[in-house]
Enzyme design. Structure first.
Site, mmCIF file in Angstrom:
data_model
loop_
_atom_site.group_PDB
_atom_site.id
_atom_site.type_symbol
_atom_site.label_atom_id
_atom_site.label_comp_id
_atom_site.label_asym_id
_atom_site.label_seq_id
_atom_site.Cartn_x
_atom_site.Cartn_y
_atom_site.Cartn_z
ATOM 1 N N HIS A 1 0.847 -1.208 0.000
ATOM 2 C CA HIS A 1 0.000 0.000 0.000
ATOM 3 C C HIS A 1 0.870 1.241 0.000
ATOM 4 O O HIS A 1 1.937 1.242 0.580
ATOM 5 C CB HIS A 1 -0.840 0.091 1.286
ATOM 6 C CG HIS A 1 -1.781 -1.043 1.468
ATOM 7 N ND1 HIS A 1 -2.349 -1.333 2.675
ATOM 8 C CD2 HIS A 1 -2.240 -1.964 0.582
ATOM 9 C CE1 HIS A 1 -3.137 -2.377 2.538
ATOM 10 N NE2 HIS A 1 -3.084 -2.784 1.284
ATOM 11 N N GLY A 2 0.358 2.293 -0.577
ATOM 12 C CA GLY A 2 1.074 3.566 -0.500
ATOM 13 C C GLY A 2 2.350 3.557 -1.331
ATOM 14 O O GLY A 2 3.258 4.328 -1.094
ATOM 15 N N CYS A 3 2.418 2.643 -2.302
ATOM 16 C CA CYS A 3 3.564 2.624 -3.214
ATOM 17 C C CYS A 3 3.085 3.103 -4.562
ATOM 18 O O CYS A 3 1.916 2.992 -4.892
ATOM 19 C CB CYS A 3 4.073 1.212 -3.398
ATOM 20 S SG CYS A 3 5.304 0.801 -2.217
ATOM 21 N N ILE A 4 3.997 3.622 -5.340
ATOM 22 C CA ILE A 4 3.575 4.163 -6.626
ATOM 23 C C ILE A 4 3.596 3.062 -7.674
ATOM 24 O O ILE A 4 4.538 2.310 -7.747
ATOM 25 C CB ILE A 4 4.510 5.297 -7.058
ATOM 26 C CG1 ILE A 4 4.730 6.216 -5.867
ATOM 27 C CG2 ILE A 4 3.929 6.033 -8.223
ATOM 28 C CD1 ILE A 4 6.161 6.523 -5.610
#
Ligand SMILES: Cc1cc2nc3c(=O)[nH]c(=O)nc-3n(C[C@H](O)[C@H](O)[C@H](O)COP(=O)(O)OP(=O)(O)OC[C@H]3O[C@@H](n4cnc5c(N)ncnc54)[C@H](O)[C@@H]3O)c2cc1C
Lengths: 104, 422
Positions: free
Chosen positions: A101-104
């Site tokens: 999560h929260g990764c590009i």
């Protein structure tokens, strides 16, 4: 999803190259995925990849980069030096686990 | 009599308390809310403070006054949760027992996580509008800024209201233009994402709007350090962006007490509740919602609001000995200010990215397109926040499950977008 052969095994991968089924992963596959990402795995890379794998197996998700740094003890700066294209994302892909999560 | 304890009395905690009070008889359940202060700030209003359009007192009301009769309010700093003992310890030593726990303690700003950020120049030429103090200090600096390089920099991917830094950029551009100094200012938007926004269709549209307003977009830029003295930010891969005035969104952590509470959350303080039921795995009596969760959903007030409906339904079911059947779908809804009297509305969930069309149905507010109506919608939202969302009243058409009527779902099958992000 596309099917490709990694370390002699046919596996499904998503558009970004993450394994569809993390249970099919092997260390031999890791070396091949790393090469696609332009990373030659040193012992320090392996520490991070095994840490990602372990985090996924115990919590059900791979950590994002700040959480990875905080829990593994490898600093964010060193993580970027090891995996310049985005540490959590690249290490997760090499470890055969879903994108954190929260990764590009 | 069983006790429900709610930690955090903000956007998520307040409607949970009020809805629970209506759902459960006073003889069956006591409901206790905890917060460290009695100042409920309407956070979306912070966006207007740097431009002198709003002041902090006008955005702040008593937390206690937003709670229904029959909800108790305890003023105190939460120190730790003892999951096994079902008790919460406050900083002053008080212990509060619970039968059911709801964590709605939000996210906290972590500016110290970025090298140099709080060093020389912090709150002088490097600001954030994400805190009340920061937004107020920035108002003075922005009023005096009539030329040079303005850099708006997002320092991490996991931030609340990911559209707010774009809104700030559009409003700053508009304000500088009206002041007649736009030609003397270079504006740069710096983000770790590979485009203006996370999801492909919205990212392309917003990137286009930045370009139209003459804002340079620097993407895939993971900021390593901010040097306020030299006026420079640097990425982990050695790229640099120079500034005269920097407005940043710092990294976020979960509530500090989570890391002092074994089993409650991860090392950053986020709580890994089930993405559908919002219950903590292994602890059906513990729920979390809003910015404090570790969910992949955006951290936004609209999300906290939609989640509050699911938490209440599932908590009441658990309370009555029924299975928790309500499911959260990741529904997020944000108005994005564009300046020039226009805004743009986006609406999406875990499976459906922001699409053009109308909300909540074919006759409704335009989606993903600049519109005067959406700007008025954004302004009207503040009144709805105090008078409908916090009391926990339902607003017709605005509910937890994401509506698909009115959306151009066919775009998801368009060859240019098929297969997800490119
Ligand atoms: C500048 C800005 C603009 C925004 N714009 C929008 C927008 O346009 N639309 C939108 O949907 N969202 C917007 N948001 C996001 C929105 O405000 C948040 O997502 C929302 O408030 C989250 O609700 P919450 O209940 O999780 O946390 P909060 O509302 O932040 O409440 C958390 C509460 O917990 C309390 N607390 C924390 N720790 C402790 C402790 N240890 N002891 C006691 N109390 C504690 C805090 O005091 C606080 O009251 C914006 C945010 C910002 C900063």
């Amino acid at each position: 999803m596309t099917t490709s052969t990694l370390a002699g095994v046919a596996v499904e991968r998503d558009a970004e190259g993450f394994l569809a089924d993390p249970s099919l992963w092997s260390e031999a596959m890791a070396t091949e995925i790393a090469r696609e990402e332009g990373v030659e795995l040193t012992p320090r890379h392996w520490e991070v990849v095994r840490f990602m794998r372990h985090a996924y197996e115990t919590t059900g998700a791979g950590p994002n980069v700040r959480l990875l740094a905080k829990t593994s003890g490898v600093s964010v700066r060193e993580l970027y030096a090891l995996f310049p294209r985005g540490p959590a994302k690249t290490a997760a892909k090499i470890a055969g686990i879903p994108k954190p999560h929260g990764c590009i | 009599m069983r006790r429900i304890l709610i930690l955090g009395t903000g956007t998520g905690g307040t409607p949970v308390a009020n809805r629970l009070r209506r759902a459960l008889a006073p003889d069956d359940a006591s409901i206790v809310c905890v917060d460290r202060d009695d100042d409920h700030l309407y956070q979306p209003g912070l966006l207007y403070v740097p431009f002198g359009r709003r002041t902090l007192p006008s955005l702040t009301r008593s937390r206690r006054a937003q709670l229904h009769h029959g909800v108790d309010f305890v003023l105190g700093e939460v120190d730790a949760v003892d999951l096994e003992g079902r008790a919460v310890r406050l900083a002053d030593g008080t212990s509060l027992d619970y039968d059911y726990l709801v964590v709605a303690a939000g996210a906290s700003l972590a500016p110290d996580e970025t090298e140099g950020l709080t060093g020389p120049g912090w709150m002088e030429r490097v600001f954030t509008f994400y805190s009340a103090e920061g937004a107020a200090a920035l108002a003075d600096a922005f009023a005096a800024f009539n030329g040079g390089r303005l850099v708006v920099a997002v320092l991490d991917t996991l931030i609340k209201c990911p559209v707010a830094p774009l809104e700030f950029t559009f409003l700053a551009e508009d304000a500088l233009r009206r002041r007649g100094v736009r030609d003397h200012v270079e504006i740069t938007y710096v983000t770790p994402l590979d485009g203006a926004f996370t999801q492909p269709i919205a990212s392309a549209r917003l990137g286009g709007l930045l370009a139209e307003r003459g804002v340079e977009l620097v993407s895939s830029f993971p900021t390593a350090s901010v040097d306020g003295a030299a006026g420079r930010i640097e990425s982990y891969d050695g790229r640099r962006v120079a500034f005269d005035l920097a407005v940043v969104v710092p990294a976020h952590d979960g509530p500090g007490f989570v890391t002092r509470s074994p089993g409650l959350g991860d090392a950053l303080g986020f709580i890994p509740v089930d993405e559908s039921t919002l219950q903590l795995p292994g602890h059906p009596e513990v729920f979390a919602l809003g910015d404090a969760t570790g969910l992949s959903t955006s951290k936004a007030g609209s999300v906290a609001h939609f989640e509050s409906e699911v938490v209440v339904e599932n908590l009441v079911a658990t309370f009555d000995g029924r299975p928790p059947l309500a499911r959260f779908d990741g529904h997020t809804n944000c108005f994005l200010e564009l300046g020039h009297g226009e805004a743009l509305l986006i609406d999406f969930n875990r499976d459906v990215e922001p699409l053009p069309g109308h909300y909540p149905g074919p006759v409704g507010l335009p989606l993903l397109a600049p519109s005067r109506l959406d700007h008025l919608g954004k302004l009207a939202f503040e009144s709805l926040y105090w008078h409908a969302l916090l009391p926990g009243h339902s607003i017709p058409g605005v509910a937890s499950p994401m509506p698909t009527r009115g959306k151009r779902l066919s775009m998801l099958r368009h060859p240019a977008y098929a297969g997800g992000p490119t």
